[in-house]
Design an enzyme around this catalytic site. Structure first.
Site, PDB file in Angstrom:
ATOM      1  N   LYS A   1      59.715  62.517 -13.389  1.00 37.74           N
ATOM      2  CA  LYS A   1      59.613  63.880 -13.344  1.00 37.74           C
ATOM      3  C   LYS A   1      60.799  64.503 -13.164  1.00 37.74           C
ATOM      4  O   LYS A   1      61.763  64.081 -12.393  1.00 37.74           O
ATOM      5  CB  LYS A   1      58.596  64.367 -12.341  1.00 37.74           C
ATOM      6  CG  LYS A   1      57.207  63.780 -12.556  1.00 37.74           C
ATOM      7  CD  LYS A   1      56.452  64.869 -13.349  1.00 37.74           C
ATOM      8  CE  LYS A   1      55.004  64.741 -13.275  1.00 37.74           C
ATOM      9  NZ  LYS A   1      54.429  65.259 -14.368  1.00 37.74           N
TER      10      LYS A   1
ATOM     11  N   ASN B   1      57.238  70.038 -14.616  1.00 40.62           N
ATOM     12  CA  ASN B   1      56.423  69.042 -15.480  1.00 40.62           C
ATOM     13  C   ASN B   1      57.263  68.515 -16.538  1.00 40.62           C
ATOM     14  O   ASN B   1      56.505  68.018 -17.410  1.00 40.62           O
ATOM     15  CB  ASN B   1      54.859  69.686 -15.893  1.00 40.62           C
ATOM     16  CG  ASN B   1      53.937  68.617 -16.607  1.00 40.62           C
ATOM     17  OD1 ASN B   1      54.011  67.243 -16.362  1.00 40.62           O
ATOM     18  ND2 ASN B   1      53.437  69.186 -17.650  1.00 40.62           N
TER      19      ASN B   1
ATOM     20  N   TRP C   1      49.641  72.107 -13.108  1.00 40.88           N
ATOM     21  CA  TRP C   1      49.926  72.175 -14.630  1.00 40.88           C
ATOM     22  C   TRP C   1      48.963  73.422 -15.200  1.00 40.88           C
ATOM     23  O   TRP C   1      49.200  73.521 -16.218  1.00 40.88           O
ATOM     24  CB  TRP C   1      49.207  70.961 -15.205  1.00 40.88           C
ATOM     25  CG  TRP C   1      49.975  69.721 -15.178  1.00 40.88           C
ATOM     26  CD1 TRP C   1      51.160  69.554 -14.476  1.00 40.88           C
ATOM     27  CD2 TRP C   1      49.562  68.388 -15.646  1.00 40.88           C
ATOM     28  NE1 TRP C   1      51.628  68.299 -14.549  1.00 40.88           N
ATOM     29  CE2 TRP C   1      50.853  67.550 -15.108  1.00 40.88           C
ATOM     30  CE3 TRP C   1      48.614  67.652 -16.101  1.00 40.88           C
ATOM     31  CZ2 TRP C   1      50.807  66.122 -15.436  1.00 40.88           C
ATOM     32  CZ3 TRP C   1      48.755  66.410 -16.509  1.00 40.88           C
ATOM     33  CH2 TRP C   1      49.704  65.735 -16.108  1.00 40.88           C
TER      34      TRP C   1
ATOM     35  N   HIS D   1      53.649  55.516 -23.233  1.00 40.89           N
ATOM     36  CA  HIS D   1      54.492  56.680 -23.949  1.00 40.89           C
ATOM     37  C   HIS D   1      55.755  56.198 -25.131  1.00 40.89           C
ATOM     38  O   HIS D   1      56.414  56.789 -25.352  1.00 40.89           O
ATOM     39  CB  HIS D   1      55.414  57.341 -22.872  1.00 40.89           C
ATOM     40  CG  HIS D   1      54.348  58.093 -21.963  1.00 40.89           C
ATOM     41  ND1 HIS D   1      53.766  57.713 -20.895  1.00 40.89           N
ATOM     42  CD2 HIS D   1      54.025  59.419 -21.903  1.00 40.89           C
ATOM     43  CE1 HIS D   1      52.941  58.388 -20.066  1.00 40.89           C
ATOM     44  NE2 HIS D   1      53.000  59.738 -20.957  1.00 40.89           N
TER      45      HIS D   1
END
Length: 754
Positions: free
Chosen positions: A114, A119, A555, A689
């Site tokens: 992060k 975010n 978020w 990812h």
């Protein structure tokens, strides 16, 4: 007064960068075409800022994936394995960003973390004894010249050397101090080159200065800049900070030979006090007074009060941080006028800077009057019953009984799972077909029955496949959900949703944070329908999947008229209702994701508990405090640094916690062992990812490493995050390897399958 912007959203008004880059990944456009489209986007943004009257326009805030990765390529901070692939520069860049499997070899993506308390995610440079820092890249210079050729004089921006070192990982036999000379020489070459190119200003971003600094940190910073600033020539250097205050080394900053100092007056609580105690006349203060992280209109009266207390002789009005963290423009939204007038996205914030400047020059009193009308009276009507419910919460409201050790024994007997139970984090690939059907349903082109039939078929398909490969705990795949926060917000009062409010999370991944407009309550059951349906289709346990209150808050774009604590407790009470409904409908394992738990953690450790953890952890406990001992509560956290808050995570009192660990090489395991972590854990055994498929042996090696640190009866086996963004083929191949690897490990341990 003159104005400045620290950075601008690079994904584009309509996510042009995302779509063009993904076309390149699919070989639908060439490198030349990708570069041309990127150049068009940069020029569009520079002209937009120029038209808005911004005096200090940034360049090099553009990136195909991540600016920290760009900086690593600029200075040759690259692992040898990547260079051995024999790829050209752009493909090598994407290989380190996404991982690579091909004829040239196999390489994992760089670790991802992060970016401070946002975010956004950055890729972590890796230093070892072979690292040789030297200026080898040209991107920062070519983009400056692009703008100059177009008649726009930009100030190039670059991650500063101190922050670059502080955010990097170092092999055991090296440390940051070993690279001071190399990094100073390399950055000095940048200043020399910009002197040749005729630049006026160069901005060094040093957000790491707003974190706690030790004596050693200050020494490192000063050692670098004392040498570097002697090499600046005619170039003016702006030292830019954001996300907090610079209380630990303000005296260093004002005494060093910086020409400008950028301070955040939104999150930097002590910055005003610091400058009021003295700011050098010869320096320019770049005052971050327009919030770069939230979407509400600036309260001009409050901002003017701050500006008028600043004693600096020369002040530039600026954003508090890069506008990367907010959507492009409110003009692209369909909100009613009475709602829209309260919002300012990136483009509108440029206008706010201009209006503030005009007001200070005595030219826009009408703008001030109009602005103040937004902040008079009550924007919404408070939910009095909800306020009373929160006021009546007691200490017992946040405590689950019996204690964890007793629940653990009850659940082992209840579920009879094999050692190293396997599961996934929740979502399965959101294919074009899934997105198309959801869009058609949203546009009322599909009837509810037709859409439900499609969702049921997808759930059935993936449940059957999970059973075939031998996963122990199944998930329904979340095909009905567009986003893990937006989906819940759509069923909660108090939320608004943008049409095009995309914000970059990492690489080509964008998120569309909902807006908390008013008090939050649950309107109806949210997940019960499909969770119950999925459980009825199989004899195996299917997890109920929820998003936790802290993540929903973090978020979202939060309100500014009440505390984040109160807002989070409102959400927690709503999700508590959902948890109890799932339990009542036969869901025996419920996962409450807190992916963003750390996101709003104060950057200074001294503020962690007093300002955040003392209410964030209880908010999570409130959600599951009323469930039966037999109901197993899972949670998940991803892409943050958790090692320093392990006790707080254990205090969440979940039964199982899964977390990202693959890109960080399972380093968190040592801290779990050291802190005698009680909760059962599922450290991610492969990186979702990245499109690369981990081999069976790779996953087995990860499991062996986990077994060395965590008792086998405490371990779950899972990927490190949800699989929504991955393709079906790679997802199925990876999960097959995961279950195969686990079966082989069980045989090695002499454990029979049940």
């Amino acid at each position: 007064m003159v104005t400045s912007v620290i950075g601008f959203p690079r994904i584009g008004e309509n996510r042009e960068l995302k779509f063009n880059t993904e076309k390149y990944f699919r070989n639908e456009i060439t490198q030349k075409e990708l570069f041309a489209k990127a150049a068009q986007l940069r020029l569009k943004h520079w002209k937009l800022l120029q038209k808005a009257g911004i005096n200090y326009i940034p360049s090099n805030d553009f990136s195909f994936y991540d600016t920290i990765l760009d900086t690593a390529f600029l200075f040759n901070i690259l692992p040898q394995e990547a260079e051995n692939l024999g790829l050209d520069t752009l493909d090598e860049y994407f290989a380190l960003a996404r991982g690579y499997q091909g004829k040239q070899g196999d390489i994992k993506a760089l670790p991802m973390k992060k970016w401070f308390n946002t975010n956004y995610h950055y890729l972590v440079p890796q230093f070892d004894k072979k690292t040789r820092i030297k200026l080898v890249g040209n991107k920062i210079f070519s983009e400056f010249m692009e703008a100059k050729t177009a008649g726009i004089n930009t100030h190039p921006t670059l991650v500063g050397p101190y922050t670059l070192l502080k955010l990097s990982d170092f092999a055991e036999d090296v440390k940051a101090e070993d690279f001071v000379t190399q990094i100073t020489v390399a950055y000095a070459e940048v200043t020399s080159k910009f002197n040749e190119l005729g630049a006026t200003w160069l901005q060094f971003d040093e957000p790491s200065l707003v974190k706690d600094m030790s004596t050693e940190d200050r020494t490192l910073f000063n050692k670098i800049y004392e040498k570097l600033l002697t090499k600046k020539g005619n170039l003016k250097i702006l030292l830019q900070t954001y996300f907090g205050d610079v209380r630990d080394n303000y005296s260093d900053l004002v005494n060093l030979d910086f020409d400008g100092l950028g301070l955040d007056f939104i999150e930097g609580r002590k910055n005003l006090e610091l400058v009021k105690n003295g700011f050098p006349d010869e320096k320019i203060l770049f005052a971050g007074v327009v919030n770069g992280k939230n979407i509400w209109r600036n309260n001009y009266q409050q901002t003017l009060k701050i500006i008028r207390q600043i004693p600096a002789k020369n002040t530039v009005l600026s954003t508090s941080c890069s506008l990367l963290h907010v959507p492009f423009s409110v003009a692209n939204e369909d909100f009613k006028p009475e709602i829209k007038k309260h919002f300012a996205f990136a483009k509108e914030k440029l206008g706010e800077l201009g209006e503030l400047s005009s007001i200070l020059e005595g030219q826009s009193s009408g703008a001030l009057v109009k602005n103040q009308q937004l902040f008079t009276g009550n924007r919404i009507k408070s939910h009095l019953a909800l306020k009373e419910k929160i006021a009546n919460l007691t200490e017992d409201s946040f405590v689950r009984t019996p204690e964890f050790s007793k629940r653990e024994a009850i659940q082992k007997k209840e579920f009879k799972l094999p050692i190293l139970p396997t599961t996934t984090i929740g979502s399965f690939p959101q294919t074009r077909e899934v997105k198309k059907m959801r869009a058609q349903f949203k546009r009322h082109e599909l009837e509810q029955k037709e859409y439900d039939t499609f969702i049921a078929a997808k759930i059935n398909e993936w449940l059957k496949w999970q059973e075939e490969i031998g996963l122990n705990i199944l998930v329904h795949g979340e095909f009905e959900r567009n986003d893990m926060v937006e989906y819940f917000g759509q069923n909660l009062s108090g939320y608004l949703f943008s049409k095009n409010g995309w914000v970059q999370s990492y690489g080509t991944r964008g998120v569309k944070p909902p807006i908390i407009w008013g008090d939050v309550t649950r309107q109806k059951p949210i997940t019960v329908k499909w969770s119950k349906y999925a459980q009825e289709q199989t004899d195996k346990i299917v997890k109920g999947m929820l998003t936790g209150p802290v993540t929903i808050l973090n978020w979202s774009f939060p309100r500014e008229d009440i505390s984040v604590r109160e807002s989070t407790l409102q959400i927690a009470l709503a999700i508590q209702e959902e948890v109890l409904d799932l339990e009542a409908n036969g869901i025996r394992i419920i996962q409450i994701d807190e992916a963003a738990l750390r996101e709003k953690l104060p950057l200074r450790k001294s503020d962690w508990y007093s300002e955040y953890l003392d209410w964030a952890i209880p908010a999570f406990r409130l959600v599951h405090s009323k469930v039966r001992p037999e109901t197993q509560i899972h949670t998940h956290m991803c892409y943050s640094e958790f090692t320093d808050i392990i006790p707080a995570i254990d205090n969440m009192d979940a039964d199982v916690i899964s977390f990202e660990a693959s890109r960080s090489n399972l380093e968190i395991l040592d801290e779990l062992q050291a802190k005698h972590f009680q909760t059962e854990v599922g450290p991610g055994v492969y990186d979702i990812h990245s499109p690369r498929v981990p081999s069976v042996n790779e996953i087995k090696n990860a499991i062996h490493k986990i077994l060395q640190k965590v008792p086998e009866q405490k371990i779950w086996i899972n990927p490190d995050c949800g699989l929504k963004t991955r393709g079906e083929q790679e997802t199925k191949a990876s999960l097959k390897n995961l279950t195969s690897a686990t079966r082989e490990i069980r045989k090695e341990l002499g454990k029979c399958e049940r």
